[in-house]
Scaffold this motif. Structure first.
Motif, PDB file in Angstrom:
ATOM      1  N   CYS A   1       0.843  -1.195   0.000  1.00 54.57           N
ATOM      2  CA  CYS A   1       0.000   0.000   0.000  1.00 54.57           C
ATOM      3  C   CYS A   1       0.879   1.247   0.000  1.00 54.57           C
ATOM      4  CB  CYS A   1      -0.916   0.003   1.227  1.00 54.57           C
ATOM      5  SG  CYS A   1      -1.802   1.559   1.401  1.00 54.57           S
TER       6      CYS A   1
ATOM      7  N   CYS B   1      -0.081  -5.013   4.406  1.00 58.06           N
ATOM      8  CA  CYS B   1       0.057  -3.726   3.713  1.00 58.06           C
ATOM      9  C   CYS B   1       1.430  -3.591   3.067  1.00 58.06           C
ATOM     10  CB  CYS B   1      -0.176  -2.573   4.692  1.00 58.06           C
ATOM     11  SG  CYS B   1      -1.700  -2.751   5.619  1.00 58.06           S
ATOM     12  N   THR B   2       2.432  -4.311   3.568  1.00 60.38           N
ATOM     13  CA  THR B   2       3.788  -4.236   3.027  1.00 60.38           C
ATOM     14  C   THR B   2       3.900  -4.982   1.703  1.00 60.38           C
ATOM     15  OG1 THR B   2       4.415  -4.452   5.323  1.00 60.38           O
ATOM     16  CG2 THR B   2       6.217  -4.495   3.742  1.00 60.38           C
TER      17      THR B   2
ATOM     18  N   CYS C   1       0.644   5.320   7.684  1.00 64.20           N
ATOM     19  CA  CYS C   1      -0.665   4.858   8.134  1.00 64.20           C
ATOM     20  C   CYS C   1      -0.604   4.315   9.563  1.00 64.20           C
ATOM     21  CB  CYS C   1      -1.172   3.767   7.193  1.00 64.20           C
ATOM     22  SG  CYS C   1      -2.789   3.148   7.694  1.00 64.20           S
TER      23      CYS C   1
ATOM     24  N   ALA D   1      -1.431   0.446   9.676  1.00 62.92           N
ATOM     25  CA  ALA D   1      -0.772  -0.498   8.755  1.00 62.92           C
ATOM     26  C   ALA D   1      -0.485  -1.830   9.460  1.00 62.92           C
ATOM     27  CB  ALA D   1       0.517   0.113   8.240  1.00 62.92           C
TER      28      ALA D   1
ATOM     29  N   ARG E   1       1.395   3.159   3.375  1.00 58.52           N
ATOM     30  CA  ARG E   1       1.707   2.405   4.589  1.00 58.52           C
ATOM     31  C   ARG E   1       2.721   3.086   5.518  1.00 58.52           C
ATOM     32  NH1 ARG E   1       4.598  -0.064   0.719  1.00 58.52           N
ATOM     33  NH2 ARG E   1       6.789  -0.522   1.198  1.00 58.52           N
TER      34      ARG E   1
END
Ligand code: ATP
Ligand code: SF4
Length: 337
Positions: free
Chosen positions: A295, A308-309, A301, A304, A298
Motif C-alpha cells: 500500500c 500492507c507491506t 498509516c 498499517a 503504509r
C-alpha cells in the motif's frame, strides 16, 4: 424505480477514466505520477479531486486537457469523453474539443489570458466555434461579464488583463470558460490564489453558473470546505492513486480510508478547538520514482499491518456509492463473515 430514474441510473458517465498510468521521464528515473487511476464524471455533476501537494491532481487535470509537458508519457489506460477515447483521438480533433466542449480554468488566470490583448478581443476570439457576427459575440461577452459580477462591463471590456485585480481576472476567466458552453469544465485550484472572502464568492458563482449551464465540472482543490460546498462527488488522491471515491456526504461523514480520515482531521474548517498550530499528517508523500509494492500509504498509516507491506489493496465497495483501497475493508469483511 421510475422510468426517468432508471434512465439516469443506466446513463453512461460523461467522462470515464480507466486504469490511467502516467510517468514523467526525469534525469533521476521515471516518476510514476498517476497509477491505475479510474474515475467517472457523471453528466451534470461536480466531481472534486482532493489530496496533498504532489498527489497528482493537476497532472490528471492536464492529462484530460491534453496539456502535458514533453517528458510526460501515458503508459496505459483510457479517457472516454462522450464515449470516445481522448488518448486515441487525432491531435486536430482533440484540439477542436478544447474551448468548445471541454474548457479549463487555471489557478493563475494569466495562464489563460494574453497580457497584450484586450479582454474584448480575447472573449470574441474564444467564440470562434460559433456562427455569429462579431457584434453578437461582443454582446454575449458583455452579458457574461455582467453575469460573473464585473461592474460596468461596457466600459471594462476594452481593458487589458493587468487592469483587473486577481479576483476580477479569475471572474473574467470563468466568463471565458463558460462562454463556450462546455460539456465539461476542468477547474484546477481556481480559488487557491484568492483570499477567503473572494474564494467563497467564486465558489458560489461557479455553483450558480454550473446549474444554469448544466455542465459537468472536475474541480481540483486543496480546500475541503470548497469541495464540500461545490461538489456532488469527490475522489481522494494520494501519491498518484485514487484511494477513495464517492458522494461528498458519504466521504465527509463516513470516510473509509485512513488517508481520507487523516486529511479530514487536519482540515482547518473542521477543527473545533482553538489552536495556534494546525495539525498535519505526520510523514511525507513518498517518492514516486521506481516501482512500488504494497500500500502506497503504509509508511504514514497508523493502522498499517503486515499485509500492507506486500499487497497493493484492491478497490472495496462500501455501501452503494463509495469505494476505497484499503486492506482493512477486506479484513472487516472476513471478521463479519
Ligand atoms: P499541487 O497541489 O502542489 O499542485 P498536485 O497534487 O497537483 O500538487 P502534481 O503537480 O500533479 O500534484 O504532481 C504529481 C507528481 O508529479 C509530483 O511528484 C510532481 O513532482 C511530479 N511532476 C509534475 N510535473 C512534472 C514534470 N513535468 N516532470 C517531472 N515530474 C513532475
Ligand atoms: Fe493503511 Fe494498510 Fe489500509 Fe494502506 S492498506 S491504508 S497501510 S491499513
Amino acid at each position: 424505480m421510475r422510468h426517468d430514474d432508471l434512465t439516469q441510473h443506466i446513463a453512461r458517465p460523461l467522462l470515464e477514466i480507466r486504469d490511467l498510468n502516467l510517468d514523467f521521464g526525469t534525469p533521476r528515473g521515471r516518476v510514476h505520477a498517476l497509477r491505475n487511476v479510474s474515475l467517472d464524471v457523471p453528466a451534470g455533476q461536480v466531481v472534486g479531486i482532493v489530496g496533498e501537494s504532489g498527489s497528482g491532481k493537476s497532472t490528471l487535470a492536464y492529462t484530460l486537457m491534453g496539456l502535458l509537458p514533453e517528458n510526460a508519457d501515458v503508459t496505459a489506460g483510457s479517457i472516454l469523453f462522450e464515449g470516445k477515447d481522448l488518448l486515441k483521438m487525432p491531435a486536430q480533433a482533440r484540439r477542436n474539443l478544447l474551448g468548445d466542449r471541454l474548457s479549463m480554468i487555471f489557478q493563475d488566470p494569466m495562464t489563460a489570458l494574453n497580457p497584450v490583448r484586450t479582454i474584448e478581443s480575447q472573449m470574441i476570439d474564444i467564440q470562434h466555434h460559433e456562427q455569429r457576427s462579431r457584434s453578437e459575440k461582443r454582446t454575449r461577452a458583455l452579458e457574461m461579464l455582467h453575469r460573473v459580477g464585473i461592474p460596468d462591463p461596457q466600459s471594462r471590456i476594452g481593458a487589458y488583463p493587468h487592469h483587473f485585480s486577481g479576483g476580477m481576472r479569475q471572474r473574467v476567466c470563468i466568463a471565458m470558460a463558460l462562454l463556450v458552453k462546455p460539456t465539461l469544465l476542468v477547474a484546477d485550484e481556481p480559488t487557491t490564489a484568492l483570499d477567503a472572502t473572494l474564494e467563497v464568492q467564486i465558489i458560489h458563482l461557479l455553483k450558480e453558473l454550473q446549474k444554469e449551464i448544466g455542465c459537468s465540472v472536475l474541480f481540483v482543490s486543496h480546500h475541503l470546505g470548497a469541495v464540500a460546498e461545490l461538489c456532488d462527488r469527490v475522489a481522494v488522491m494520494y501519491a498518484g492513486e485514487v484511494v477513495e471515491e464517492g458522494a461528498v456526504r458519504d466521504i465527509f461523514h463516513n470516510p473509509a480510508h485512513p488517508y481520507t480520515r487523516a486529511l479530514l482531521e487536519c482540515d482547518p474548517g473542521r477543527i473545533k478547538k482553538s489552536t495556534r498550530t494546525l495539525p498535519t499528517i505526520p510523514g511525507e508523500v513518498p517518492s514516486l520514482l521506481g516501482s512500488k509494492k504494497g500500500c502506497i500509504f503504509r509508511a504514514r498509516c497508523p493502522q498499517a499491518f503486515s499485509r500492507c507491506t506486500h499487497d497493493n489493496p484492491i478497490e472495496y465497495r462500501i455501501g452503494v456509492d463509495q469505494v476505497a483501497r484499503c486492506h482493512l475493508l477486506d479484513e472487516e469483511r472476513l471478521v463479519s463473515a
